[in-house]
Design a protein around this motif. Sequence first.
Motif, PDB file in Angstrom:
ATOM      1  N   GLY A 425       0.812  -1.206   0.000  1.00  0.00           N
ATOM      2  CA  GLY A 425       0.000   0.000   0.000  1.00  0.00           C
ATOM      3  C   GLY A 425       0.845   1.255   0.000  1.00  0.00           C
ATOM      4  N   ILE A 426       1.864   1.282   0.838  1.00  0.00           N
ATOM      5  CA  ILE A 426       2.745   2.451   0.926  1.00  0.00           C
ATOM      6  C   ILE A 426       3.511   2.650  -0.381  1.00  0.00           C
ATOM      7  CG2 ILE A 426       4.801   3.366   2.072  1.00  0.00           C
ATOM      8  CD1 ILE A 426       3.763   1.990   4.644  1.00  0.00           C
ATOM      9  N   ILE A 427       4.017   1.550  -0.948  1.00  0.00           N
ATOM     10  CA  ILE A 427       4.785   1.641  -2.192  1.00  0.00           C
ATOM     11  C   ILE A 427       3.905   2.106  -3.358  1.00  0.00           C
ATOM     12  CG2 ILE A 427       6.033   0.295  -3.924  1.00  0.00           C
ATOM     13  CD1 ILE A 427       7.062  -1.461  -1.586  1.00  0.00           C
ATOM     14  N   LEU A 428       2.727   1.491  -3.505  1.00  0.00           N
ATOM     15  CA  LEU A 428       1.830   1.876  -4.600  1.00  0.00           C
ATOM     16  C   LEU A 428       1.411   3.334  -4.470  1.00  0.00           C
ATOM     17  CD1 LEU A 428      -0.537  -1.206  -5.087  1.00  0.00           C
ATOM     18  CD2 LEU A 428       1.074  -0.258  -6.739  1.00  0.00           C
ATOM     19  N   ASN A 429       1.072   3.750  -3.253  1.00  0.00           N
ATOM     20  CA  ASN A 429       0.646   5.131  -3.043  1.00  0.00           C
ATOM     21  C   ASN A 429       1.765   6.111  -3.394  1.00  0.00           C
ATOM     22  OD1 ASN A 429      -1.225   7.214  -1.731  1.00  0.00           O
ATOM     23  ND2 ASN A 429       0.653   7.471  -0.546  1.00  0.00           N
ATOM     24  N   ALA A 430       3.013   5.680  -3.177  1.00  0.00           N
ATOM     25  CA  ALA A 430       4.152   6.557  -3.456  1.00  0.00           C
ATOM     26  C   ALA A 430       4.458   6.667  -4.943  1.00  0.00           C
ATOM     27  CB  ALA A 430       5.382   6.047  -2.705  1.00  0.00           C
ATOM     28  N   ILE A 431       4.279   5.562  -5.689  1.00  0.00           N
ATOM     29  CA  ILE A 431       4.703   5.566  -7.095  1.00  0.00           C
ATOM     30  C   ILE A 431       3.580   5.907  -8.066  1.00  0.00           C
ATOM     31  CG2 ILE A 431       6.547   3.919  -6.625  1.00  0.00           C
ATOM     32  CD1 ILE A 431       4.856   1.730  -7.840  1.00  0.00           C
ATOM     33  N   LEU A 432       2.321   5.668  -7.688  1.00  0.00           N
ATOM     34  CA  LEU A 432       1.219   5.989  -8.595  1.00  0.00           C
ATOM     35  C   LEU A 432       0.993   7.495  -8.610  1.00  0.00           C
ATOM     36  CD1 LEU A 432      -1.412   3.187  -7.799  1.00  0.00           C
ATOM     37  CD2 LEU A 432       0.143   3.332  -9.748  1.00  0.00           C
ATOM     38  N   PRO A 433       0.753   8.068  -9.773  1.00  0.00           N
ATOM     39  CA  PRO A 433       0.530   9.520  -9.854  1.00  0.00           C
ATOM     40  C   PRO A 433      -0.785   9.905  -9.173  1.00  0.00           C
ATOM     41  CG  PRO A 433       0.060   8.466 -11.963  1.00  0.00           C
ATOM     42  CD  PRO A 433       0.682   7.414 -11.090  1.00  0.00           C
ATOM     43  N   GLY A 434      -0.816  11.120  -8.650  1.00  0.00           N
ATOM     44  CA  GLY A 434      -2.055  11.623  -8.074  1.00  0.00           C
ATOM     45  C   GLY A 434      -2.101  11.665  -6.565  1.00  0.00           C
TER      46      GLY A 434
END
Length: 463
Positions: A425-434
């Motif tokens: 969750g932390i990684i996806l939130n960091a790399i996904l735009p927006g």
Amino acid sequence: MGEKRQAIYDATTLGKPKMAVLGLQHMFAMFGATILVPILVNGYFNGEGLSVQVTLFFAGLGTLLFHLCSKFKVPAFLGSSFAFLGGFATIANLNTGKYANMTYGEKLPYACGGIVVAGLLYLILALIFRLVGVKKVMHYLPPVVTGPIIICIGLSLAPSAIGNASANWILAIIAFLVVIIFNIWGKGMWKIIPILMGVVISYLVAVIFQAFGMTNADGSAIIDYAPIATAAWVGLPKFVIAKFDITAILVMAPIAIATMMEHVGDISAISATTSKNFIEDPGLNRTLLGDGLATALAGMFGGPANTTYGENTGVLELSKVYDPKVVRIAAVYAIIVSFIPKIADIIGTMPTAIIGGISFVLYGMISAIGVRNVVENKVDFTKSRNLIVAAVILVSGLGFTDGITFTIGSTSITLTSLAIAALLGIILNAILPGNDYNFGDNHKGDINRGVSFNNIEEENNEK
């Protein structure tokens, strides 16, 4: 019946007798899960594992140490961590090198040494929070991450509630109904001690059932009185001094990655429950420091790793009494009971079905807090990135029931489902735009999360 109860932040207004009873309720909430860890570890080590008395002693002492480090502000209880069970099992089964000719009892101190190092790793993360600052770190922990993680914390405990309740569904349902009745229809003091009343009343019912010859679903006795008869009234916990070996350290220490992520979720849950800004004040650096030191201290003398307990967060939500002093009373109770083997064994006779029935409420309440976290912050799920982040957290947190095990060198390491969910969750939130979340910019939203910089200022502005 439908009116919202006023939160109580200063329990001294209730009087000392009521505070003592509330502390007892918190002790009962943590007791079943806390003593279950040494019971399970003893199974791995053929009866030569962790001591229940030592476990209770360091649960109480660790909680007091945590409160000291967190400026006595956070109403958290530290009980036994289940995340390290896989590590204990691995070390119990080691049969190469220096471990080849060891008894199970001789292996235990090395497992505890690994716990010590795992606890010390918390201090490194605490330092990062201290140096970088909470605002920058929390940019990567918006409600779309913390909300689903909190939901997973509660739902991941659900199988435990079902498993315990299935031992005797009649007794579990009685415990569940007593909690509901006192929580909804109770008046005054009775309304804020539903868990304790559920324990006491359902235990009395269990005694009556047993007297009339009733048994559990598997034919076993509802209550086993044998340990009580043989237990002494006073006795010192059997402390074990930790030993250190790189093999055991590599097994146990990496698990701290998982538990540190869970810690962040737990503190977020407690913050959301009490509407207090514990992530900013006293700060995650202090709560991590307290948790890490408590874990290291417990491991040094033969106890399991500690962790902030979701069960007690559920009690906070039910009782609406958020004063940390009540939790410290529970910690003192745990220390006292650790020196009285007979009382520890009496409480230990609590039928698992009662624990299961009460857990229906407690574990569900934790997940409900996570749902509230998402709803009150108006997380926009029309954005695909938010849907993806939440979806991955929920599926990972609930789907990886056995975690993920991988090998580094000759060492097997297991990441729990909650650790996997938090990391992804932390990684996806960091790399996904927006990711437009900036901690502290939206006071109203952060108040709803329980992590605002200035709750009082925003509340005054709304008046």
